[in-house]
Scaffold this motif. Structure first.
Motif: not given
Length: 411
Positions: A120-121, A263-267, A285-289
């Motif tokens: 990630x960033x 990709x990015x995901x979160x639980x 999530x969209x902004x991060x990707x």
């Protein structure tokens, strides 16, 4: 296992002789919130929330350690964060500033190895196996990187060092914030057996609760269960859990330029049913990707939404945009459609969401519209930039993306 300390207090392993690889995981501590404190020292020691509003609208993007003590965490609704910590300081995200600081951090990584895999960033894996003759042991490199980030950027990072990615990431998390932990291969089995099952990469709170019902409290408890029994309850991820529980992980460190997907995901800490809350998390999530696509100079030909239900069943839905894209606006619109029209959720609670961009390629040529640059692509790019700047100045009350079914909870 060697742990917390400054550069002079840790034993340096002799070039990690016998290690198959030397992997470093660097994770910036409460990155967004820490950048805000860096730029405004008066916030030091205060419970800082980045994202959402004091009125309780939107979603928490990041939380300082001070506010985490009240139970506030990322992806939580701002309304709940406000209830848990009424004196929290809510700040609008400043994506351009975070990207600037992130570039400085990743610039330090690049001085020691070309094998840097961004997660990630604010976190990355580094494979320094081939760099030890030039820069010394992985422990020495890890200390230099940690100290340079503190001196040159002004932030703290937690560093984990091990012979594979799972153990390195586990190590960086063991003594956060400002941690430094080394897990040698011969130490891993005993360390893993005694750790709570929640420390397993990929085991969230909901999965942990299910494992507890089967008498599994530690990783060691899980390892004595036959794979067939575990797979019957948890599916294909059971085999991966067992391998990781034994300290086995042969995944390579893949530099961003070689990545086949981003990709990015979160639980979630608790299963979420509310549609607006889920759309707000999708937006994060969209902004991060999209940001990572733009940072790496690539566009995506396929966007995939991943959703996991409370019973651990996982579904994916993918769409192909009309043209390869790195636009936050376009990716949000695609993911909203997948979530609302193609997932078939029917009000069921979700425990995980993820967004992945794949079919990556170099940036496509930008075609001007009929009226000298007024094409939809140009408008989307300008809207991305303008709304990022407006968010920085006025806060998270504006939302990017299609107006249909507007999500007023956007952080």
């Amino acid at each position: 296992m060697t742990g917390r300390g400054d550069s002079g207090s840790l034993p340096v392993l002799p070039q990690e002789n016998g290690w198959p690889r030397s992997i470093i995981h660097v994770d910036m501590d409460a990155f967004f919130a820490s950048v805000e404190v860096l730029d405004n020292p008066e916030l030091a020691g205060l419970p800082v929330v980045v994202g959402g509003t004091p009125e309780g609208r939107g979603v928490v993007a990041a939380a300082s350690y001070e506010v985490r003590r009240f139970g506030v965490h990322s992806a939580m609704s701002a309304a709940r964060a406000r209830r848990l910590c009424p004196r929290a300081v809510f700040l609008p995200p400043r994506p351009e500033r975070y990207a600037e600081v992130s570039r400085a951090v990743f610039g330090v990584f690049a001085d020691y190895t070309p094998l840097v895999e961004p997660l990630s960033i604010d976190e990355a894996f580094l494979d320094v196996s081939g760099c030890r003759r030039l820069h010394g042991s992985a422990v020495s490199i890890g200390h230099v990187i940690k100290n340079r980030i503190a001196a040159e950027v002004g932030l703290t990072a937690s560093v984990g060092i091990a012979a594979n990615k799972f153990l390195a990431k586990l190590a960086s998390d063991l003594e956060k914030p400002d941690g430094f932990v080394v897990i040698a291969p011969d130490e891993a089995p005993a360390l893993l057996r005694g750790l709570p099952i929640e420390r397993m990469w990929g085991v969230g709170k909901a999965a942990a609760r299910q494992l507890h019902l089967h008498g599994v409290r530690t990783i060691g408890d899980m390892l004595v269960i036959p794979e067939t029994v575990l797979s019957a309850k948890f599916g294909v991820q059971a085999a991966r859990w067992l391998a990781l529980g034994r300290g086995e992980d042969d995944r390579p460190v893949v530099p961003a330029r070689e990545a086949k997907s981003i990709g990015n995901e979160t639980t979630f800490a608790e299963d979420i049913t509310d549609g607006e809350h889920l759309r707000g998390i999708c937006d994060l999530l969209c902004d991060k990707v999209a940001h990572r696509l733009r940072m790496q100079g690539v566009v995506a030909g396929t966007i995939t939404l991943k959703a996991r239900y409370a019973d651990f069943t996982t579904h994916t839905r993918a769409a192909t945009p009309g043209h390869p894209t790195d636009s936050s606006v376009e990716i949000r619109g695609i993911v909203h459609d997948l979530l609302e029209n193609r997932l078939g959720r029917r009000g069921r609670a979700l425990r995980l969401l993820g967004v992945t961009a794949s079919q990556l390629s170099g940036p496509r040529p930008r075609q001007p519209g009929l009226f000298d640059g007024q094409g939809q692509d140009d408008r989307h790019r300008r809207l991305d930039g303008v709304l990022d700047r407006v968010q920085e100045r006025f806060g998270p009350l504006l939302r990017r993306g299609p107006g249909k079914k507007a999500d007023k909870s956007r952080e």
